[in-house]
Design an enzyme around this catalytic site. Structure first.
Site, PDB file in Angstrom:
ATOM      1  N   SER A   1       3.126   6.596   3.219  1.00 21.25           N
ATOM      2  CA  SER A   1       2.227   5.443   3.131  1.00 21.25           C
ATOM      3  C   SER A   1       2.943   4.104   3.129  1.00 21.25           C
ATOM      4  O   SER A   1       2.272   3.061   3.188  1.00 21.25           O
ATOM      5  CB  SER A   1       1.333   5.563   1.900  1.00 21.25           C
ATOM      6  OG  SER A   1       0.356   6.545   2.117  1.00 21.25           O
TER       7      SER A   1
ATOM      8  N   HIS B   1       5.489  -0.773  -1.961  1.00 22.65           N
ATOM      9  CA  HIS B   1       4.593   0.354  -1.677  1.00 22.65           C
ATOM     10  C   HIS B   1       5.388   1.636  -1.847  1.00 22.65           C
ATOM     11  O   HIS B   1       6.624   1.629  -1.763  1.00 22.65           O
ATOM     12  CB  HIS B   1       4.034   0.274  -0.257  1.00 22.65           C
ATOM     13  CG  HIS B   1       2.642   0.795  -0.112  1.00 22.65           C
ATOM     14  ND1 HIS B   1       2.343   2.142  -0.164  1.00 22.65           N
ATOM     15  CD2 HIS B   1       1.457   0.157   0.067  1.00 22.65           C
ATOM     16  CE1 HIS B   1       1.023   2.302  -0.009  1.00 22.65           C
ATOM     17  NE2 HIS B   1       0.462   1.119   0.130  1.00 22.65           N
ATOM     18  N   ASP B   2       4.675   2.728  -2.095  1.00 18.78           N
ATOM     19  CA  ASP B   2       5.273   4.061  -2.134  1.00 18.78           C
ATOM     20  C   ASP B   2       4.676   4.895  -1.020  1.00 18.78           C
ATOM     21  O   ASP B   2       3.609   4.572  -0.494  1.00 18.78           O
ATOM     22  CB  ASP B   2       5.006   4.750  -3.470  1.00 18.78           C
ATOM     23  CG  ASP B   2       5.641   4.039  -4.644  1.00 18.78           C
ATOM     24  OD1 ASP B   2       6.585   3.257  -4.421  1.00 18.78           O
ATOM     25  OD2 ASP B   2       5.190   4.264  -5.788  1.00 18.78           O
ATOM     26  N   GLY B   3       5.356   5.994  -0.684  1.00 19.84           N
ATOM     27  CA  GLY B   3       4.841   6.892   0.334  1.00 19.84           C
ATOM     28  C   GLY B   3       5.182   8.335   0.030  1.00 19.84           C
ATOM     29  O   GLY B   3       6.302   8.621  -0.412  1.00 19.84           O
TER      30      GLY B   3
END
Length: 424
Positions: A56, A275-277
């Site tokens: 993401s 952001h993280d993914g």
């Protein structure tokens, strides 16, 4: 100055992470440090230029292209989706802004594979006719992958080319990125990581999400390329993406507001964004401190990536900015009752809350298309009371080695993993 190679090694061993790359950019100086192996089967070593899936963290790339289109005068963020994409079978009040801020109300975890053809996004959008509307547009936040596929399709229509081609033309080529791809046949030309399960470190069999999820999560890149993209967001052109749009009440990891896709964090009074993914046992993390001119990314090919990120981020940001990663919420001693016992369900996930000996347990079950790539399709979580002690706030965790994360109940839904899951 810390030896970041040594620290990455020590912390990755402790976290049982298979492979990782740490990237740091601080006021013009870049440090890239690899650790471990890319694939437990081949024993290929991780290198500084290895590619990992961003998951993401792909979403800010898609959002950046939308911001470019708005700057070109080709769209307005308040335009409705049906005005721009008349064929989209979604609520006619949903706007571009709603999609960028996860406030559309679309039940967004639709992972249907619509093929490898250039029409995969168009075909995916048509499937939204069968997806539930969880709430009125603009009235709540619920993380929505489908919304970013819609944005990707919008980019395709306006640019008259695939999302992948627009990504290359609008971001990859202008930034001079040589280790950023979206398709598996492109990744094969590089040293690319494969995911490994958190439980035993075994290599997972499915490598990538379907191409139809591209705008929401299929960019694969090196740490150096991700830092270059992040540096773009220290410029004035993209400053509006960092302006708070929606509060995030859960506050996990210091996440307090959502901008235009960027998550905005409060770390000891300093405002960061990032952001993280998460894809198939590959976890990526990105944090940016504009005031300190500091960017950190961590790319991992292990379901234990969070166990590595939090202590490592604390050390990096303490060194360069004087702040640490916020402490995770903790459980408290408080009685529980059975008011939240029942079934909660949304696209791809079913949650059953049970009471056992005075404690609540949440049974997670991946459903539908998510079953084809879920690392852990069935999992049991202990729910522990947390502040505020009103009987609605709890914390849970993957295992005793993982940090606690919040779970909040409302009369008609549970809010977990950033998503509204309705009670059935």
């Amino acid at each position: 100055m810390p030896d970041w190679s040594a620290r990455l090694n020590e912390l990755a061993v402790a976290a049982e992470v298979t492979g990782a790359v740490l990237g740091i950019w601080h006021d013009g100086e870049t440090t890239i440090v690899p650790y471990g192996i890319l694939n437990s089967t081949t024993q290929t070593p991780t290198t500084a230029d290895s590619l990992f899936q961003l998951g993401s963290v792909s979403k800010p790339w898609t959002a950046s292209m939308i911001v470019q289109l708005a700057a070109e005068g080709r769209i307005d963020l308040d335009d409705t989706i049906v005005k721009l994409l008349p064929e989209a079978p979604v609520d006619n009040r949903i706007t571009v802004h709603h999609l960028l801020t996860h406030t559309s109300g679309i039940d967004g975890d639709l992972f249907t594979d619509t093929g490898r053809g250039d029409d995969c996004l168009e075909r995916y959008v048509a499937l939204l006719a069968d997806v539930d509307q969880l709430f009125e547009p603009g009235t709540a936040y619920s993380y929505c992958n489908a919304g970013f596929v819609l944005l990707g399709r919008l980019i395709e229509v306006l640019d008259n080319r695939t999302w992948d081609q627009s990504l290359k033309a609008r971001l990859i080529e202008p930034l001079g990125l040589t280790h950023t791809v979206t398709l598996p046949e492109e990744a094969l030309l590089h040293n690319a990581a494969v995911g490994h399960l958190a439980t035993d470190g075994s290599r997972v069999q499915t490598w990538q999400l379907p191409r139809s999820i591209g705008p929401a999560g299929t960019i694969t890149a090196s740490a150096a390329d991700l830092l270059e993209f992040a540096k773009l967001h220290l410029t004035e052109r993209y400053a509006a993406m960092q302006v708070p749009q929606v509060p995030f009440a859960a506050g996990i990891g210091g996440f307090v507001d959502l901008g235009l896709t960027w998550r905005i964090y409060d770390w000891g009074g300093r405002r960061l964004f990032g952001h993280d993914g998460t894809t198939i046992s590959q976890l990526a993390f990105l944090r940016i401190d504009p005031e300190a001119r500091l960017i950190m990314c961590l790319l991992t090919n292990s379901g234990n990536g969070t166990r590595l990120f939090e202590p490592l981020a604390s050390e990096v940001f303490t060194q360069y900015a004087g702040v640490a990663h916020p402490e995770a919420p903790q459980p408290i001693d408080a009685p529980v009752d059975d008011r939240h016992v029942g079934r909660y369900e949304r696209a791809s996930v079913r949650l059953d809350v049970e009471e056992r000996e005075g404690q609540l347990v949440m049974l997670y079950q991946a459903t539908g298309d998510r079953l084809s790539f879920s690392d852990d399709p069935v999992h049991e979580y202990e729910l522990r009371p947390a502040e505020p002690a009103d009987g609605n706030h709890f914390v849970t965790r993957e295992s005793t080695e993982h940090p606690w994360s919040p779970v909040t109940f409302a009369p008609n839904h549970v809010f977990v993993s950033g998503r509204v899951t309705p009670r059935r």
